[in-house]
Motif scaffolding. Structure first.
Motif, PDB file in Angstrom:
ATOM      1  N   GLU A 133       0.833  -1.202   0.000  1.00  0.00           N
ATOM      2  CA  GLU A 133       0.000   0.000   0.000  1.00  0.00           C
ATOM      3  C   GLU A 133       0.867   1.251   0.000  1.00  0.00           C
ATOM      4  OE1 GLU A 133      -2.640  -0.198   3.328  1.00  0.00           O
ATOM      5  OE2 GLU A 133      -3.599  -2.070   2.686  1.00  0.00           O
ATOM      6  N   GLU A 134       0.241   2.372  -0.385  1.00  0.00           N
ATOM      7  CA  GLU A 134       0.874   3.705  -0.394  1.00  0.00           C
ATOM      8  C   GLU A 134       2.175   3.683  -1.189  1.00  0.00           C
ATOM      9  OE1 GLU A 134       1.138   5.530   3.443  1.00  0.00           O
ATOM     10  OE2 GLU A 134      -0.799   4.741   4.109  1.00  0.00           O
ATOM     11  N   THR A 135       2.070   3.171  -2.413  1.00  0.00           N
ATOM     12  CA  THR A 135       3.243   3.101  -3.294  1.00  0.00           C
ATOM     13  C   THR A 135       3.581   4.487  -3.834  1.00  0.00           C
ATOM     14  OG1 THR A 135       2.625   0.853  -3.934  1.00  0.00           O
ATOM     15  CG2 THR A 135       4.203   2.000  -5.339  1.00  0.00           C
ATOM     16  N   GLN A 136       4.877   4.787  -3.852  1.00  0.00           N
ATOM     17  CA  GLN A 136       5.348   6.077  -4.360  1.00  0.00           C
ATOM     18  C   GLN A 136       6.708   5.873  -5.016  1.00  0.00           C
ATOM     19  OE1 GLN A 136       5.899   9.065  -1.336  1.00  0.00           O
ATOM     20  NE2 GLN A 136       5.967  10.750  -2.783  1.00  0.00           N
ATOM     21  N   VAL A 137       6.888   6.441  -6.207  1.00  0.00           N
ATOM     22  CA  VAL A 137       8.155   6.341  -6.933  1.00  0.00           C
ATOM     23  C   VAL A 137       8.711   7.746  -7.127  1.00  0.00           C
ATOM     24  CG1 VAL A 137       9.311   5.600  -9.047  1.00  0.00           C
ATOM     25  CG2 VAL A 137       7.429   4.225  -8.100  1.00  0.00           C
ATOM     26  N   LEU A 138       9.936   7.954  -6.681  1.00  0.00           N
ATOM     27  CA  LEU A 138      10.631   9.225  -6.827  1.00  0.00           C
ATOM     28  C   LEU A 138      11.884   9.010  -7.670  1.00  0.00           C
ATOM     29  CD1 LEU A 138      10.442  10.349  -3.082  1.00  0.00           C
ATOM     30  CD2 LEU A 138       8.825  10.911  -4.904  1.00  0.00           C
ATOM     31  N   ARG A 169      13.785  -3.031 -13.219  1.00  0.00           N
ATOM     32  CA  ARG A 169      14.297  -2.899 -14.597  1.00  0.00           C
ATOM     33  C   ARG A 169      13.962  -1.506 -15.066  1.00  0.00           C
ATOM     34  NH1 ARG A 169      11.743  -6.590 -19.150  1.00  0.00           N
ATOM     35  NH2 ARG A 169      10.171  -4.921 -19.039  1.00  0.00           N
ATOM     36  N   ILE A 170      14.995  -0.721 -15.259  1.00  0.00           N
ATOM     37  CA  ILE A 170      14.833   0.680 -15.643  1.00  0.00           C
ATOM     38  C   ILE A 170      15.551   0.894 -16.963  1.00  0.00           C
ATOM     39  CG2 ILE A 170      15.147   3.077 -14.927  1.00  0.00           C
ATOM     40  CD1 ILE A 170      15.356   2.038 -12.029  1.00  0.00           C
ATOM     41  N   ASN A 171      14.772   1.028 -18.038  1.00  0.00           N
ATOM     42  CA  ASN A 171      15.341   1.211 -19.383  1.00  0.00           C
ATOM     43  C   ASN A 171      16.372   0.139 -19.716  1.00  0.00           C
ATOM     44  OD1 ASN A 171      13.793   3.536 -19.900  1.00  0.00           O
ATOM     45  ND2 ASN A 171      15.254   4.805 -18.774  1.00  0.00           N
ATOM     46  N   GLY A 172      16.018  -1.123 -19.433  1.00  0.00           N
ATOM     47  CA  GLY A 172      16.901  -2.239 -19.758  1.00  0.00           C
ATOM     48  C   GLY A 172      18.020  -2.468 -18.756  1.00  0.00           C
ATOM     49  N   ASN A 213      20.352   5.984 -16.219  1.00  0.00           N
ATOM     50  CA  ASN A 213      19.297   6.750 -16.891  1.00  0.00           C
ATOM     51  C   ASN A 213      17.984   6.511 -16.165  1.00  0.00           C
ATOM     52  OD1 ASN A 213      17.590   8.109 -18.567  1.00  0.00           O
ATOM     53  ND2 ASN A 213      17.967   6.857 -20.389  1.00  0.00           N
ATOM     54  N   SER A 214      17.458   7.537 -15.529  1.00  0.00           N
ATOM     55  CA  SER A 214      16.244   7.379 -14.743  1.00  0.00           C
ATOM     56  C   SER A 214      15.016   7.903 -15.469  1.00  0.00           C
ATOM     57  CB  SER A 214      16.395   8.100 -13.398  1.00  0.00           C
ATOM     58  OG  SER A 214      16.614   9.487 -13.601  1.00  0.00           O
ATOM     59  N   LYS A 215      15.050   7.920 -16.795  1.00  0.00           N
ATOM     60  CA  LYS A 215      13.892   8.341 -17.574  1.00  0.00           C
ATOM     61  C   LYS A 215      13.244   7.123 -18.229  1.00  0.00           C
ATOM     62  CE  LYS A 215      15.696  12.968 -18.574  1.00  0.00           C
ATOM     63  NZ  LYS A 215      16.047  13.943 -19.631  1.00  0.00           N
ATOM     64  N   GLY A 216      11.965   7.259 -18.554  1.00  0.00           N
ATOM     65  CA  GLY A 216      11.274   6.154 -19.202  1.00  0.00           C
ATOM     66  C   GLY A 216      10.329   5.465 -18.240  1.00  0.00           C
ATOM     67  N   ILE A 237       5.151  -3.851  -9.981  1.00  0.00           N
ATOM     68  CA  ILE A 237       4.761  -2.439  -9.939  1.00  0.00           C
ATOM     69  C   ILE A 237       5.422  -1.740 -11.117  1.00  0.00           C
ATOM     70  CG2 ILE A 237       4.802  -0.275  -8.630  1.00  0.00           C
ATOM     71  CD1 ILE A 237       5.074  -2.012  -6.088  1.00  0.00           C
ATOM     72  N   ALA A 238       4.634  -1.111 -11.972  1.00  0.00           N
ATOM     73  CA  ALA A 238       5.170  -0.377 -13.123  1.00  0.00           C
ATOM     74  C   ALA A 238       4.889   1.108 -12.933  1.00  0.00           C
ATOM     75  CB  ALA A 238       4.561  -0.891 -14.414  1.00  0.00           C
ATOM     76  N   GLN A 239       5.873   1.932 -13.279  1.00  0.00           N
ATOM     77  CA  GLN A 239       5.724   3.357 -13.059  1.00  0.00           C
ATOM     78  C   GLN A 239       6.532   4.134 -14.105  1.00  0.00           C
ATOM     79  OE1 GLN A 239       3.886   5.014 -10.565  1.00  0.00           O
ATOM     80  NE2 GLN A 239       4.408   6.886 -11.685  1.00  0.00           N
ATOM     81  N   LYS A 240       5.898   5.111 -14.737  1.00  0.00           N
ATOM     82  CA  LYS A 240       6.620   6.000 -15.655  1.00  0.00           C
ATOM     83  C   LYS A 240       7.408   7.022 -14.858  1.00  0.00           C
ATOM     84  CE  LYS A 240       3.649   5.658 -19.725  1.00  0.00           C
ATOM     85  NZ  LYS A 240       2.828   6.401 -20.717  1.00  0.00           N
TER      86      LYS A 240
END
Length: 241
Positions: A133-138, A169-172, A213-216, A237-240
């Motif tokens: 619960e209360e998931t947050q991505v920074l 997994r962040i941009n491969g 690279n923290s974009k994507g 959990i998937a997050q843009k």
């Protein structure tokens, strides 16, 4: 005159004792006052001090007797907690012993290729033991942080012990939380190399990842194992970013 002044500071006594000759005594008035007034005062003070000490020590004894049940109850509570922990350890050891003596080690968890599969591993994700619960991505330029509460959803609210892993997994680019301190030449990770925890309500988690690279889009896989290696929870959990 001087002799008269000296005589005023003294009492004179003549004591007759039977047929013996009379005896003459002199006593200074100051000494007489000590005998008549000083000794009784000292005696009264001594009696008061003695009574005060007796009352004081009786009060200390009474307080100690009042505290004794509380101390005994506290010791009983601590003993109960220790006995509960011993019982849990005994059950864990028995469960681990049964797993190690099992000949069938194949199961549906082989797809978790990042993690080594221990002998006799079981999938205990149903019924659910945890919720996220209360998931947050920074994120910033080179860092991504996943925050959430791992909530204990057992019916009786019993304390659950285990190990937590978060794969990202962040941009491969693949990263793991917690970071392993020691290097290894083996690709797979042991289940007990995760973050150790114990909770009866919820456990706040803050998983930090460093990435070039923290974009994507970031995809996180949360895995929770018991102390004996059983899978207790898995969630994607998937997050843009």
């Amino acid at each position: 005159m001087e002799q008269q002044a000296l005589n005023k500071d003294k009492f004179s006594f003549i004591v007759y004792e039977g047929s013996n000759s009379p005896r003459y005594y002199e006593m200074k008035k100051a000494f007489f006052r000590v005998l008549v007034f000083g000794l009784p005062i000292i005696t009264v003070i001594s009696i008061i001090v003695t009574l005060s000490l007796i009352i004081y020590f009786k009060e200390i004894r009474a307080q100690a007797m009042r505290k004794e049940p509380a101390i005994i109850n506290s010791l009983k509570h601590e003993n109960f907690k220790l006995q509960t922990e011993v019982n849990k350890v005994t059950l864990l050891n028995k469960e681990l012993e049964n797993k190690l003596t099992s000949t069938d080690i194949g199961n549906s968890l082989d797809k978790l290729s990042f993690l080594k599969t221990p002998a006799g591993q079981l999938d205990k994700t149903s019924p659910a033991i945890f919720n996220i619960e209360e998931t947050q991505v920074l994120s910033d330029k080179n860092n991504v942080v996943l925050k959430f509460n791992l909530v204990n959803s057992t019916k009786d609210g019993s304390r659950v012990y285990g190990y937590l892993h978060v794969f990202a997994r962040i941009n491969g680019h693949y990263v793991h939380y917690p970071n392993l301190d020691s290097e290894t030449d083996q690709f797979a990770i042991q289940f007990n190399e995760g973050e150790s925890f114990a909770t009866s309500r919820f456990r706040p988690v803050k998983a930090n990842f460093t990435t070039p690279n923290s974009k994507g889009t970031a995809i996180f896989q949360v895995l929770v194992f018991s102390r004996t290696g059983d899978l207790l929870h898995k969630q994607i959990i998937a997050q843009k970013l």
